[in-house]
Every structure is written in structure tokens, then in C-alpha cells.
Design a protein around this motif. Structure first.
Motif, PDB file in Angstrom:
ATOM      1  N   GLU A   1       0.725  -1.658  -0.098  1.00 37.99           N
ATOM      2  CA  GLU A   1      -0.247  -0.075  -0.629  1.00 37.99           C
ATOM      3  C   GLU A   1       0.661   1.245   0.111  1.00 37.99           C
ATOM      4  OE1 GLU A   1      -2.945   0.145   2.852  1.00 37.99           O
ATOM      5  OE2 GLU A   1      -3.722  -1.965   2.625  1.00 37.99           O
ATOM      6  N   PRO A   2       0.693   1.850  -0.848  1.00 36.70           N
ATOM      7  CA  PRO A   2       1.792   3.449  -0.863  1.00 36.70           C
ATOM      8  C   PRO A   2       1.196   4.472   0.812  1.00 36.70           C
ATOM      9  CG  PRO A   2       0.854   2.491  -2.763  1.00 36.70           C
ATOM     10  CD  PRO A   2      -0.262   2.028  -1.987  1.00 36.70           C
ATOM     11  N   LEU A   3       3.035   4.896   0.390  1.00 38.41           N
ATOM     12  CA  LEU A   3       2.831   5.822   1.877  1.00 38.41           C
ATOM     13  C   LEU A   3       1.917   6.745   1.118  1.00 38.41           C
ATOM     14  CD1 LEU A   3       6.162   6.184   2.444  1.00 38.41           C
ATOM     15  CD2 LEU A   3       4.271   4.887   3.696  1.00 38.41           C
ATOM     16  N   LYS A   4       0.731   7.564   1.898  1.00 40.47           N
ATOM     17  CA  LYS A   4      -0.573   7.991   1.679  1.00 40.47           C
ATOM     18  C   LYS A   4       0.075   9.534   1.992  1.00 40.47           C
ATOM     19  CE  LYS A   4      -3.863   5.420   3.868  1.00 40.47           C
ATOM     20  NZ  LYS A   4      -4.837   5.016   5.388  1.00 40.47           N
ATOM     21  N   ASP A   5       0.503   9.737   2.211  1.00 42.26           N
ATOM     22  CA  ASP A   5       1.206  11.625   2.312  1.00 42.26           C
ATOM     23  C   ASP A   5       2.598  12.109   2.882  1.00 42.26           C
ATOM     24  OD1 ASP A   5       0.841  10.916   5.201  1.00 42.26           O
ATOM     25  OD2 ASP A   5      -0.968  12.215   5.049  1.00 42.26           O
TER      26      ASP A   5
ATOM     27  N   ARG B   1       5.019   9.743   4.835  1.00 45.49           N
ATOM     28  CA  ARG B   1       6.708   9.500   4.175  1.00 45.49           C
ATOM     29  C   ARG B   1       7.778   9.910   5.771  1.00 45.49           C
ATOM     30  NH1 ARG B   1       6.766   8.532  -0.668  1.00 45.49           N
ATOM     31  NH2 ARG B   1       4.303   9.273  -1.622  1.00 45.49           N
ATOM     32  N   THR B   2       8.306  10.814   6.685  1.00 42.91           N
ATOM     33  CA  THR B   2       8.649  11.151   7.492  1.00 42.91           C
ATOM     34  C   THR B   2       8.649  10.143   8.651  1.00 42.91           C
ATOM     35  OG1 THR B   2       8.334  13.602   6.930  1.00 42.91           O
ATOM     36  CG2 THR B   2       8.804  13.318   9.358  1.00 42.91           C
ATOM     37  N   ALA B   3       7.516   9.792   8.702  1.00 38.45           N
ATOM     38  CA  ALA B   3       7.078   8.742   9.869  1.00 38.45           C
ATOM     39  C   ALA B   3       7.998   7.579   9.581  1.00 38.45           C
ATOM     40  CB  ALA B   3       5.992   8.192  10.187  1.00 38.45           C
ATOM     41  N   LEU B   4       7.933   6.677   8.056  1.00 37.37           N
ATOM     42  CA  LEU B   4       8.763   6.226   7.772  1.00 37.37           C
ATOM     43  C   LEU B   4      10.522   5.922   7.622  1.00 37.37           C
ATOM     44  CD1 LEU B   4       9.016   2.913   5.724  1.00 37.37           C
ATOM     45  CD2 LEU B   4       9.088   4.056   4.096  1.00 37.37           C
TER      46      LEU B   4
ATOM     47  N   GLU C   1      11.329   5.367  11.544  1.00 36.37           N
ATOM     48  CA  GLU C   1      11.752   4.644  11.937  1.00 36.37           C
ATOM     49  C   GLU C   1      12.972   3.290  11.232  1.00 36.37           C
ATOM     50  OE1 GLU C   1      10.695   1.460  13.813  1.00 36.37           O
ATOM     51  OE2 GLU C   1      10.126   3.568  14.269  1.00 36.37           O
ATOM     52  N   LEU C   2      12.792   3.879   9.745  1.00 35.76           N
ATOM     53  CA  LEU C   2      14.640   3.707   9.515  1.00 35.76           C
ATOM     54  C   LEU C   2      15.301   4.147   9.872  1.00 35.76           C
ATOM     55  CD1 LEU C   2      13.206   4.147   5.171  1.00 35.76           C
ATOM     56  CD2 LEU C   2      13.181   1.322   6.217  1.00 35.76           C
ATOM     57  N   ASN C   3      15.521   4.980  10.122  1.00 34.92           N
ATOM     58  CA  ASN C   3      16.624   6.132  10.899  1.00 34.92           C
ATOM     59  C   ASN C   3      17.058   5.266  12.309  1.00 34.92           C
ATOM     60  OD1 ASN C   3      19.062   8.136  11.065  1.00 34.92           O
ATOM     61  ND2 ASN C   3      17.564   9.272  13.087  1.00 34.92           N
ATOM     62  N   ARG C   4      15.652   5.267  12.893  1.00 33.82           N
ATOM     63  CA  ARG C   4      15.994   4.535  14.478  1.00 33.82           C
ATOM     64  C   ARG C   4      16.645   2.900  14.492  1.00 33.82           C
ATOM     65  NH1 ARG C   4      13.621   0.661  17.259  1.00 33.82           N
ATOM     66  NH2 ARG C   4      12.207   0.485  15.876  1.00 33.82           N
ATOM     67  N   LEU C   5      16.337   2.367  12.429  1.00 31.87           N
ATOM     68  CA  LEU C   5      16.437   1.110  13.477  1.00 31.87           C
ATOM     69  C   LEU C   5      18.266   0.750  12.620  1.00 31.87           C
ATOM     70  CD1 LEU C   5      13.252  -1.131  11.170  1.00 31.87           C
ATOM     71  CD2 LEU C   5      14.164  -1.164  13.649  1.00 31.87           C
ATOM     72  N   ILE C   6      18.620   1.637  11.161  1.00 31.52           N
ATOM     73  CA  ILE C   6      19.485   1.827  10.900  1.00 31.52           C
ATOM     74  C   ILE C   6      20.829   2.178  12.201  1.00 31.52           C
ATOM     75  CG2 ILE C   6      21.227   1.886   8.747  1.00 31.52           C
ATOM     76  CD1 ILE C   6      19.594   1.803   7.834  1.00 31.52           C
TER      77      ILE C   6
ATOM     78  N   ARG D   1      19.804  15.438   4.602  1.00 31.24           N
ATOM     79  CA  ARG D   1      19.481  14.391   5.163  1.00 31.24           C
ATOM     80  C   ARG D   1      18.026  14.158   5.976  1.00 31.24           C
ATOM     81  NH1 ARG D   1      22.817  12.732   8.599  1.00 31.24           N
ATOM     82  NH2 ARG D   1      24.187  12.578   7.239  1.00 31.24           N
ATOM     83  N   GLU D   2      17.502  13.474   6.711  1.00 32.21           N
ATOM     84  CA  GLU D   2      16.962  13.038   7.552  1.00 32.21           C
ATOM     85  C   GLU D   2      15.120  13.486   6.188  1.00 32.21           C
ATOM     86  OE1 GLU D   2      17.151  16.121  10.674  1.00 32.21           O
ATOM     87  OE2 GLU D   2      18.491  14.725  11.562  1.00 32.21           O
ATOM     88  N   ILE D   3      15.788  13.377   5.206  1.00 31.04           N
ATOM     89  CA  ILE D   3      14.342  13.212   4.785  1.00 31.04           C
ATOM     90  C   ILE D   3      13.905  11.908   3.691  1.00 31.04           C
ATOM     91  CG2 ILE D   3      13.363  15.149   4.292  1.00 31.04           C
ATOM     92  CD1 ILE D   3      15.021  15.330   1.829  1.00 31.04           C
ATOM     93  N   LEU D   4      13.345  11.420   2.811  1.00 29.20           N
ATOM     94  CA  LEU D   4      12.507   9.953   2.249  1.00 29.20           C
ATOM     95  C   LEU D   4      12.496  10.807   1.033  1.00 29.20           C
ATOM     96  CD1 LEU D   4      12.580   7.501   1.593  1.00 29.20           C
ATOM     97  CD2 LEU D   4       9.464   7.586   2.026  1.00 29.20           C
ATOM     98  N   VAL D   5      13.422  11.102   0.130  1.00 32.30           N
ATOM     99  CA  VAL D   5      13.979  11.273  -1.237  1.00 32.30           C
ATOM    100  C   VAL D   5      12.011  11.139  -2.351  1.00 32.30           C
ATOM    101  CG1 VAL D   5      14.936  12.088  -3.414  1.00 32.30           C
ATOM    102  CG2 VAL D   5      15.907  11.738  -0.753  1.00 32.30           C
TER     103      VAL D   5
END
Length: 512
Positions: free
Chosen positions: A220-224, A228-231, A234-239, A279-283
Motif C-alpha cells: 500500500e503506497p504511503l499516503k502523504d 513518509r516522514t514517519a517511515l 523508523e528506518l533511521n532508528r533501526l539502521i 538529510r533526514e528525508i525520504l527523497v
């Protein structure tokens, strides 16, 4: 080691089995014990043992009920039953639950060890088979993904790949690029993958690896933008748990499986330009444009501007407010010349080094400052974002500028005359200084004339001529003196010298 769970309502028997049997010598490790079936079920789900050794009779939930419940849950484990009753009915019921052995109490140590040895061989074969099966499934899975995201790379059609993957309707490709794992620590990428797979379960996303990228296909695509910021967070927290930096990009929503390849291609192209983004964005769109533009371009044309010279003068005069815009303008020109990370980094470091060297040439105190403030070269080369590099270089030069001007900047005209005394041989222009001090050049020229009594160019010429007289007295040749004091044309120097001294430079030298 094969994990073992011991279940018995008698504490002495539990402890005896745990300590008296040489479990590790036989390839096992006891991970937990339980006093009844209910407790055993809880610990089974916590520790996932490969072998359960359980008493057949216990209060609450007995051993047979425990085994029956495990089989209902499709628990993949082996079971040895212990019983103080040589009862055939119990044995029959236990066998119907697919147990691996039935031992009477008190347990014969050699008999139990014999069972353990046989089971170890069986379990190792099962693990090997499971591993091969998983590898085969992963291989097929990755082939289907390649067929979907890179049509033509596999002998499989896009509709077939989508069907095999259970993909219907919209999707979105998210690509990650982990930044240079340290040598000998490549296992960190596998750990990151494991963390991401747990965060994004199969029902939500399909994970894949297409070197040098990791990625996942969101069902399911990201809605808004908030999603995208939330994803990204979370990616940053895990990596970050593995101490790695990364780029992340979204290829945008694909309305149907056939468009997933376009989403993948878009994400890959964005990652290739991520250095020029933030940085700090999902491009998920065009990265930041480093166009050469300023809000107020001032009075100098592009051909007249010399940003490197302006940078030097700004540092030297402590004009910190213009340093960041100047560094940005220099970066814009570098990007315009060659849109290439290594080229930009190399030239920025060259410019910084040249600025410091030119400062040292007229100010011995700079050497001490430099020794106390390490060059940003290492940080620049190790940075993954051009916006970060802009901040690093500007901050470094601002710090040097402040240290050079600790006594206060004083009035602009005094700073300009001091600068002329040091930089008379440079290509100084009133317009350039107006840019640095944020004045209109005509207004700055009036200020200079009112305070000094002479126009800027006249004052500069007189300082140069006085310096030229000193060099001529030392016996230097006329063309050498001309270059030394900032006149690239010897004839022009001759004319200026005659104007202010009354004789030619050659005649002046002969008179000395």
C-alpha cells in the motif's frame, strides 16, 4: 546448540535433569524449565526450543495435553516424555501425539543420552533441509522480484511475477543505500536487513536486495508527507542501531503491478542524486537545486565576480554574515561546472586550503589558529550530503574569522584601509568590498572619500606606488615590481608611477 525446555512439577527432578545431564557435550543447551503445561506453553513461545522434555502427569495441564496443544499450533519441536507409570494406555496416547521417546522415572542417564544423540542427528538433518528449502524459496522470490522490477532480467513475465508475489493493485518501491560498511563489518548489512524485515512483515511489504541497494515493495503506497516522514524516522532508528548512515528514496506510487518497475527506476535515479539533497528525508522528488542565484545579486556581474577572493577578504575582515552565502555561491559554480561529488569535494578543500595559506602569508597569527582548529577536510570527504558540507565549511571559516577579529571589527573604512595595506597586490575592487560589507558601492565610495580624503582607487594606487618605490630601491626589475604590487601590465604601472612620482620607475631606481 539445540535449545531444550524441561517441564516437570517436581523441582528436584527439573533441577536434576538440568544439571546432571551433560547437555552441551551432546550439542544441547537448556534455555528454560517449567512446572506445568501452562507455564511450558508460555516459555515455549518465548524461547522456541527444538526439544521439550516433559513429565506426563502434572497438575493443571499435563504432559499429554501440552503436547496436543503444541501440535495444534503446528509447533515444530521434538518431544521426550517422562513418566513414573509403566502404563500401556499412557504410552499409546503419547505415541499418538508423535513423540520421539518415552522414558520411565527414575530416568536412566545413559538411555536419555542415547535418545539425545539420535535426536541430534535428526534435528541437524531437518535444519539443513529447512535451510536449503528457505534458500530455494528466497531464490525464487528474488527471481520474481527481478522479473517485476527489472523486466527482461528473468525468464518471467511481469503479470506472472506479480501473481507469484501476490501483488495486486497499487504499490510503491522504497530503496535504501547503506553507506560504506567498515571493512570486516559487512555483517552489519545483514543485521539491518533482519531488522527491516521484522519491522515490515510480508503482509505489508516485500523485501528485496538488488546490490548495491536494499529495498522493499510496499503493498500500500504511503499516503502523504507525514507517512513518509514517519517511515524515514523508523528506518533511521533501526539502521542507527548498526551505526550506519544511509540514503532512502521513494519511487512514488505505482497504480498497478506493471508500473512497479517505473517506481523502482525512479527511486534508483533519486538515490544517485541523494548527495545533492537534504538529510533526514525520504527523497521522493527532485533533489535540491544548487542553482547559482542569490536574492540580491549586487552590482557585480558574474564575469566580474571572484568569489574566492571575496571569501578571503570576508574571513580576513571578520565579515562572518556573508561567509555562508559566499560558500554557497562557490558550491553552485562547482556544481554547474561538474555535477560530481568527488570534483566538488576536492575543489572545496582546495579553496579552503588556499584561503588559509593566503591568510598565513600576511598574518603570522593564523598559523597558531590553524593548529588549534583542525581542517574540515576529513569531515567533508566523509560527508554524504552537500548541504552538510556547506555548513561544515562555512562554520569553519566563520570560526577562523571570529578568532582573527577578537578585538572587534571596528568601522568599515578602517578595516578597508588596513586591508589595502596588507592586500595592495591583490585585485581589490570597491564593488567587491561593498558586497562584503553590504553597502551600495557608490555610498561606500563616498564614505571612504569623506573619511580618508581620497577616492578608493587613488588611495590604493598610492599605497601600491609607495610599496613599488621600496622594491625599486632594493634593485628589483621594473616588470617584477609591477607584478609584485598588483599591476599585471608594466606599461600601466609605468604610467601610474609617473603620475604619482613624476619620473619613470627606471629613472627612480637609477637615482637611488
Amino acid at each position: 546448540m539445540i535449545k531444550v525446555l524441561i517441564v516437570d512439577d517436581e523441582p528436584k527432578l527439573r533441577e536434576g535433569l538440568r544439571t546432571l545431564i551433560p547437555w552441551e557435550e551432546e550439542g544441547y543447551t537448556v534455555v528454560a524449565t517449567a512446572a506445568n503445561g501452562f507455564e511450558a506453553l508460555e516459555k515455549f513461545h518465548t524461547f522456541a526450543p527444538g526439544l521439550v522434555v516433559a513429565d506426563i502427569r502434572m497438575p493443571g495441564m499435563d504432559g499429554l495435553e501440552l503436547i496436543t496443544e503444541l501440535r495444534k499450533q503446528n509447533a515444530n519441536c521434538h518431544v521426550l516424555i517422562l513418566s513414573g507409570y509403566a502404563d500401556f494406555e499412557y504410552a499409546k496416547r503419547a505415541i499418538s501425539c508423535h513423540i520421539d521417546g518415552y522414558l520411565l522415572k527414575p530416568v536412566d542417564e545413559e538411555e536419555l543420552i542415547s535418545y539425545l544423540q539420535e535426536l541430534r542427528v535428526t534435528i541437524e538433518r531437518e535444519e539443513q533441509f529447512s535451510k536449503l528449502q528457505t534458500e530455494a524459496e528466497v531464490s525464487h522470490h528474488e527471481a520474481w522480484l527481478r522479473g517485476l522490477l527489472q523486466p527482461g532480467s528473468e525468464d518471467i513475465t511481469v503479470p506472472e511475477a506479480a501473481s507469484r508475489l501476490g501483488l495486486q493493485g497499487e504499490s510503491e518501491v522504497i530503496l535504501l543505500q547503506l553507506m560504506r560498511p567498515l571493512k570486516g563489518e559487512d555483517g552489519r548489512e545483514e543485521r539491518v536487513r533482519s531488522l527491516l524485515e521484522r519491522y515490515l512483515p510480508p503482509e505489508r511489504a516485500i523485501f528485496f536486495s538488488l546490490p548495491p541497494f536494499l529495498g522493499f515493495l510496499l503493498k500500500e503506497p504511503l499516503k502523504d508527507e507525514a507517512a513518509r516522514t514517519a517511515l524515514w524516522q523508523e528506518l533511521n532508528r533501526l539502521i542507527a542501531k548498526e551505526g550506519l548512515d544511509f540514503y532512502a528514496a521513494s519511487g512514488g506510487a505505482a497504480a498497478e503491478p506493471e508500473q512497479a518497475a517505473a517506481s523502482y527506476t525512479a527511486a534508483r535515479e533519486l538515490l544517485e542524486q541523494a548527495f545533492f539533497g537534504r538529510r533526514e528525508i525520504l527523497v521522493d522528488g527532485a533533489v535540491e537545486q544548487w542553482a547559482e542565484a542569490v536574492e540580491e545579486p549586487g552590482e557585480l556581474t558574474d564575469s566580474e565576480r571572484d568569489e574566492e577572493m571575496e571569501l578571503l577578504l570576508a574571513v580576513e575582515t571578520g565579515s562572518t554574515e556573508v561567509l555562508s552565502p559566499l560558500v554557497r555561491q562557490i558550491i553552485c559554480k562547482l556544481v554547474e561546472t561538474r555535477h560530481e561529488e568527488a570534483y566538488i569535494k576536492d575543489n572545496l578543500i582546495r579553496i579552503v586550503s588556499s584561503t588559509i595559506a593566503r591568510l598565513e602569508a600576511v598574518n603570522p597569527d593564523v598559523r597558531t589558529l590553524i593548529s588549534e582548529n583542525a581542517s574540515p577536510a576529513s569531515e567533508v570527504y566523509n560527508s554524504y550530503y552537500l548541504s552538510d558540507i556547506l555548513s561544515m565549511v562555512a562554520d569553519y571559516l566563520e570560526h577562523i574569522a571570529k578568532q582573527l577579529n577578537t578585538g572587534g571589527r571596528g568601522d568599515e573604512i578602517k578595516r578597508i584601509t588596513d586591508l589595502i595595506q596588507r592586500r595592495y597586490n591583490e585585485n581589490l575592487k570597491l564593488g567587491m568590498l561593498a558586497q562584503i560589507f553590504n553597502y551600495n558601492s557608490a555610498y561606500l565610495g563616498k564614505m571612504f572619500k569623506n573619511q580618508i580624503g581620497e577616492h578608493f582607487n587613488t588611495y590604493l594606487d598610492k599605497v601600491r606606488i609607495e610599496k613599488a618605490k621600496q622594491f625599486l630601491t632594493q634593485g628589483m626589475k621594473v616588470y617584477e615590481v609591477a607584478e609584485r604590487v598588483g599591476y599585471m601590465n608594466a606599461d600601466y604601472f609605468n604610467a601610474k608611477f609617473r603620475k604619482y612620482v613624476g619620473v619613470s620607475p627606471s629613472a627612480f631606481r637609477k637615482e637611488q
